[in-house]
Design a protein around this motif. Structure first.
Motif, PDB file in Angstrom:
ATOM      1  N   LYS A  63       0.804  -1.220   0.000  1.00  0.00           N
ATOM      2  CA  LYS A  63       0.000   0.000   0.000  1.00  0.00           C
ATOM      3  C   LYS A  63       0.841   1.276   0.000  1.00  0.00           C
ATOM      4  N   VAL A  64       1.881   1.309   0.835  1.00  0.00           N
ATOM      5  CA  VAL A  64       2.714   2.513   0.904  1.00  0.00           C
ATOM      6  C   VAL A  64       3.429   2.749  -0.420  1.00  0.00           C
ATOM      7  N   ASP A  65       3.833   1.684  -1.081  1.00  0.00           N
ATOM      8  CA  ASP A  65       4.470   1.831  -2.392  1.00  0.00           C
ATOM      9  C   ASP A  65       3.487   2.424  -3.399  1.00  0.00           C
ATOM     10  N   GLN A  66       2.226   2.021  -3.312  1.00  0.00           N
ATOM     11  CA  GLN A  66       1.214   2.585  -4.199  1.00  0.00           C
ATOM     12  C   GLN A  66       1.019   4.078  -3.906  1.00  0.00           C
ATOM     13  N   MET A  67       1.042   4.439  -2.636  1.00  0.00           N
ATOM     14  CA  MET A  67       0.936   5.857  -2.264  1.00  0.00           C
ATOM     15  C   MET A  67       2.122   6.639  -2.810  1.00  0.00           C
ATOM     16  N   ARG A  68       3.296   6.048  -2.690  1.00  0.00           N
ATOM     17  CA  ARG A  68       4.507   6.714  -3.178  1.00  0.00           C
ATOM     18  C   ARG A  68       4.408   6.982  -4.677  1.00  0.00           C
ATOM     19  N   ARG A  69       3.900   6.014  -5.411  1.00  0.00           N
ATOM     20  CA  ARG A  69       3.762   6.172  -6.854  1.00  0.00           C
ATOM     21  C   ARG A  69       2.707   7.233  -7.203  1.00  0.00           C
ATOM     22  N   LEU A  70       1.629   7.278  -6.440  1.00  0.00           N
ATOM     23  CA  LEU A  70       0.624   8.320  -6.663  1.00  0.00           C
ATOM     24  C   LEU A  70       1.209   9.709  -6.407  1.00  0.00           C
ATOM     25  N   LEU A  71       1.937   9.834  -5.300  1.00  0.00           N
ATOM     26  CA  LEU A  71       2.506  11.131  -4.934  1.00  0.00           C
ATOM     27  C   LEU A  71       3.551  11.616  -5.920  1.00  0.00           C
ATOM     28  N   ASN A  72       4.124  10.706  -6.694  1.00  0.00           N
ATOM     29  CA  ASN A  72       5.100  11.087  -7.712  1.00  0.00           C
ATOM     30  C   ASN A  72       4.454  11.486  -9.032  1.00  0.00           C
ATOM     31  N   MET A  73       3.134  11.312  -9.130  1.00  0.00           N
ATOM     32  CA  MET A  73       2.430  11.755 -10.335  1.00  0.00           C
ATOM     33  C   MET A  73       2.358  13.282 -10.357  1.00  0.00           C
ATOM     34  N   PRO A  74       2.648  13.920 -11.500  1.00  0.00           N
ATOM     35  CA  PRO A  74       2.625  15.393 -11.578  1.00  0.00           C
ATOM     36  C   PRO A  74       1.289  16.013 -11.184  1.00  0.00           C
ATOM     37  N   ALA A  75       0.186  15.300 -11.462  1.00  0.00           N
ATOM     38  CA  ALA A  75      -1.140  15.873 -11.221  1.00  0.00           C
ATOM     39  C   ALA A  75      -1.679  15.593  -9.827  1.00  0.00           C
ATOM     40  N   PHE A  76      -0.944  14.830  -9.004  1.00  0.00           N
ATOM     41  CA  PHE A  76      -1.542  14.392  -7.736  1.00  0.00           C
ATOM     42  C   PHE A  76      -1.475  15.462  -6.657  1.00  0.00           C
ATOM     43  N   TRP A  77      -2.616  15.665  -6.024  1.00  0.00           N
ATOM     44  CA  TRP A  77      -2.750  16.498  -4.823  1.00  0.00           C
ATOM     45  C   TRP A  77      -4.018  15.996  -4.141  1.00  0.00           C
ATOM     46  N   GLY A  78      -3.867  15.317  -3.007  1.00  0.00           N
ATOM     47  CA  GLY A  78      -5.059  14.697  -2.456  1.00  0.00           C
ATOM     48  C   GLY A  78      -4.973  14.340  -0.988  1.00  0.00           C
ATOM     49  N   MET A  79      -6.125  13.965  -0.453  1.00  0.00           N
ATOM     50  CA  MET A  79      -6.229  13.498   0.917  1.00  0.00           C
ATOM     51  C   MET A  79      -6.196  11.975   0.915  1.00  0.00           C
ATOM     52  N   ILE A  80      -5.446  11.393   1.857  1.00  0.00           N
ATOM     53  CA  ILE A  80      -5.302   9.941   1.943  1.00  0.00           C
ATOM     54  C   ILE A  80      -5.849   9.504   3.302  1.00  0.00           C
ATOM     55  N   PHE A  81      -6.915   8.712   3.273  1.00  0.00           N
ATOM     56  CA  PHE A  81      -7.624   8.326   4.495  1.00  0.00           C
ATOM     57  C   PHE A  81      -7.244   6.931   4.969  1.00  0.00           C
ATOM     58  N   PHE A  82      -7.117   6.803   6.292  1.00  0.00           N
ATOM     59  CA  PHE A  82      -6.807   5.526   6.942  1.00  0.00           C
ATOM     60  C   PHE A  82      -7.895   5.226   7.969  1.00  0.00           C
ATOM     61  N   ASN A  83      -8.075   3.949   8.254  1.00  0.00           N
ATOM     62  CA  ASN A  83      -9.011   3.560   9.312  1.00  0.00           C
ATOM     63  C   ASN A  83      -8.365   3.610  10.695  1.00  0.00           C
ATOM     64  N   GLN A  84      -7.040   3.392  10.746  1.00  0.00           N
ATOM     65  CA  GLN A  84      -6.335   3.334  12.028  1.00  0.00           C
ATOM     66  C   GLN A  84      -5.203   4.361  12.088  1.00  0.00           C
ATOM     67  N   LEU A  85      -5.079   5.048  13.245  1.00  0.00           N
ATOM     68  CA  LEU A  85      -4.002   6.022  13.432  1.00  0.00           C
ATOM     69  C   LEU A  85      -2.626   5.378  13.306  1.00  0.00           C
ATOM     70  N   SER A  86      -2.482   4.142  13.817  1.00  0.00           N
ATOM     71  CA  SER A  86      -1.174   3.478  13.779  1.00  0.00           C
ATOM     72  C   SER A  86      -0.729   3.234  12.341  1.00  0.00           C
ATOM     73  N   ASP A  87      -1.645   2.844  11.460  1.00  0.00           N
ATOM     74  CA  ASP A  87      -1.302   2.626  10.056  1.00  0.00           C
ATOM     75  C   ASP A  87      -0.939   3.946   9.379  1.00  0.00           C
ATOM     76  N   MET A  88      -1.650   5.007   9.743  1.00  0.00           N
ATOM     77  CA  MET A  88      -1.355   6.318   9.182  1.00  0.00           C
ATOM     78  C   MET A  88       0.045   6.779   9.579  1.00  0.00           C
ATOM     79  N   GLY A  89       0.382   6.619  10.867  1.00  0.00           N
ATOM     80  CA  GLY A  89       1.700   7.032  11.344  1.00  0.00           C
ATOM     81  C   GLY A  89       2.816   6.262  10.686  1.00  0.00           C
ATOM     82  N   SER A  90       2.624   4.978  10.501  1.00  0.00           N
ATOM     83  CA  SER A  90       3.632   4.145   9.845  1.00  0.00           C
ATOM     84  C   SER A  90       3.831   4.572   8.399  1.00  0.00           C
TER      85      SER A  90
END
Length: 392
Positions: A222-249
């Motif tokens: 999942k984090v690798d997928q986020m990394r790839r999204l964030l490297n897209m020129p057009a990306f600017w967005g909110m990323i939601f998690f169900n758990q605080l611990s997963d978000m922090g990691s």
């Protein structure tokens, strides 16, 4: 609703804002709110609910009379956003709005209340504290507004609200607003009777063109997928998690890769949360990592992407997260990461909400609506790019 009914300063602010006509929910509740009726206002996310109650209430405020209107919100962020909107529409009136939220300096709030602000906006815990300390004269409150009421009637907040209601005049007007208030009508009926329900959900056409997709992955990737999204020129967005611990990691790993992200969490200080939102609004960070804390009322203008790192736990959660895009006619994309174990959960939510959801693929720094051909083969047809998926 006719803007000619506005008092002069509000009429001027309406013209300055360049508004042509009110949103459907605004037009539908203006008269009953003006007449002092108790009501439940239900409209989609991003359809103009904040102004729906603020315009008629500001229109009948009396200068110099303290604490006429109290707006209770489900989060500090939503409270501050309501304050910003109210301040804009009070311009030229000489009247004041005051934020009353937990995490802020209570002594400063005591001093601010001495200036007799006509409009108060706050979170239930801090408001009850100030009422108990006799810093707010609860009987003077003419109208109470419960913004995102479906959140306010859950758990401890519901108990706080009941205590606040007991301190106010029984004749005070009570207004309840949310995108999903219909799901809590039974709870509201336990504390209210004779409520007017104004539901414009089916008739409202303010929702923009929002596309709903999912990316099949696994927890480890999942984090690798986020990394790839964030490297897209057009990306600017909110990323939601169900758990605080997963978000922090995830935040720790993304920052290690020097990606511009920030987090918004319930255990952060008011200053950290405010800074994260400001940095995100200014595009200083491209990914705002958060939980359902930020799915309510937070209005980020022209936000193109919402990403669910986890399948939301309910239809209401999905609806409010997705509501951060497509506000007031804007376009947007919602992407949910699904694992083999939870794909069925997303499809179930989409079916209940009657939303078309389709697979999408990250390949070569782009989002594709058809599975990419991973080996060069001139005989194979090239994948089509997703329409409307990138901001220009």
């Amino acid at each position: 609703m006719n803007n000619q009914e506005f008092v002069p300063f509000l009429q001027k602010n309406w013209e300055t804002a360049g508004f042509q006509k009110p949103a459907l929910i605004q037009a539908s509740v203006f008269e009953p709110i003006t007449e002092g009726k108790h009501l439940v206002g239900i409209a989609p996310t991003g359809s103009g609910k904040t102004l729906a109650y603020l315009l008629p209430l500001i229109n009948k405020l009396e200068a110099g009379k303290a604490s006429q209107v109290l707006v209770l919100t489900s989060s500090q962020e939503l409270a501050m956003q309501v304050v910003e909107v109210a301040r804009k529409w009070l311009a030229g009136s000489g009247m004041k709005v005051q934020a009353l939220i937990g995490g802020a300096n209570v002594k400063r709030q005591h001093e601010a209340l001495k200036k007799k602000p006509e409009l108060l906006v706050g979170t239930p815990g801090r408001v009850l504290e100030l009422i108990s300390a006799k810093k707010i004269k609860a009987p003077a409150i003419k109208t109470l507004v419960f913004d995102e009421v479906d959140q306010l009637v859950q758990g401890q907040s519901f108990q706080l609200i009941q205590k606040i209601l007991k301190t106010t005049d029984n004749e005070a007007q009570r207004l309840y607003f949310s995108a999903t208030a219909d799901v809590v009508l039974d709870e509201l009926n336990t504390i209210e009777s004779d409520l007017l329900v104004v539901d414009v959900t089916k008739e409202d056409d303010s929702q923009g063109d929002v596309q709903h997709f999912y990316i099949e992955t696994n927890d480890r990737k999942k984090v690798d997928q986020m990394r790839r999204l964030l490297n897209m020129p057009a990306f600017w967005g909110m990323i939601f998690f169900n758990q605080l611990s997963d978000m922090g990691s995830a935040e720790e790993k993304l920052l290690f890769h020097q990606l511009p992200v920030a987090s918004l969490a319930s255990d952060q200080s008011k200053i950290l949360r405010k800074n994260a939102i400001e940095q995100f609004k200014k595009h200083q960070v491209l990914g705002l990592l958060t939980t359902d804390l930020a799915s309510r009322g937070l209005d980020i203008e022209s936000l193109p992407f919402v990403v669910n790192a986890d399948v939301p736990l309910s239809e209401e959660s999905y609806l409010h997260r997705a509501g951060r895009v497509g506000r007031m006619g804007e376009t947007g994309v919602v992407i949910t990461f699904v694992t083999p174990a939870d794909k069925a959960d997303l499809l179930k939510i989409a079916k209940k909400l009657e939303l078309p959801v389709a697979p999408i693929y990250l390949f070569g720094g782009e989002l594709l609506t058809e599975e990419p051909v991973r080996q060069a083969d001139p005989k194979k047809k090239k994948s089509k790019k997703s329409k409307g998926k990138r901001r220009k």
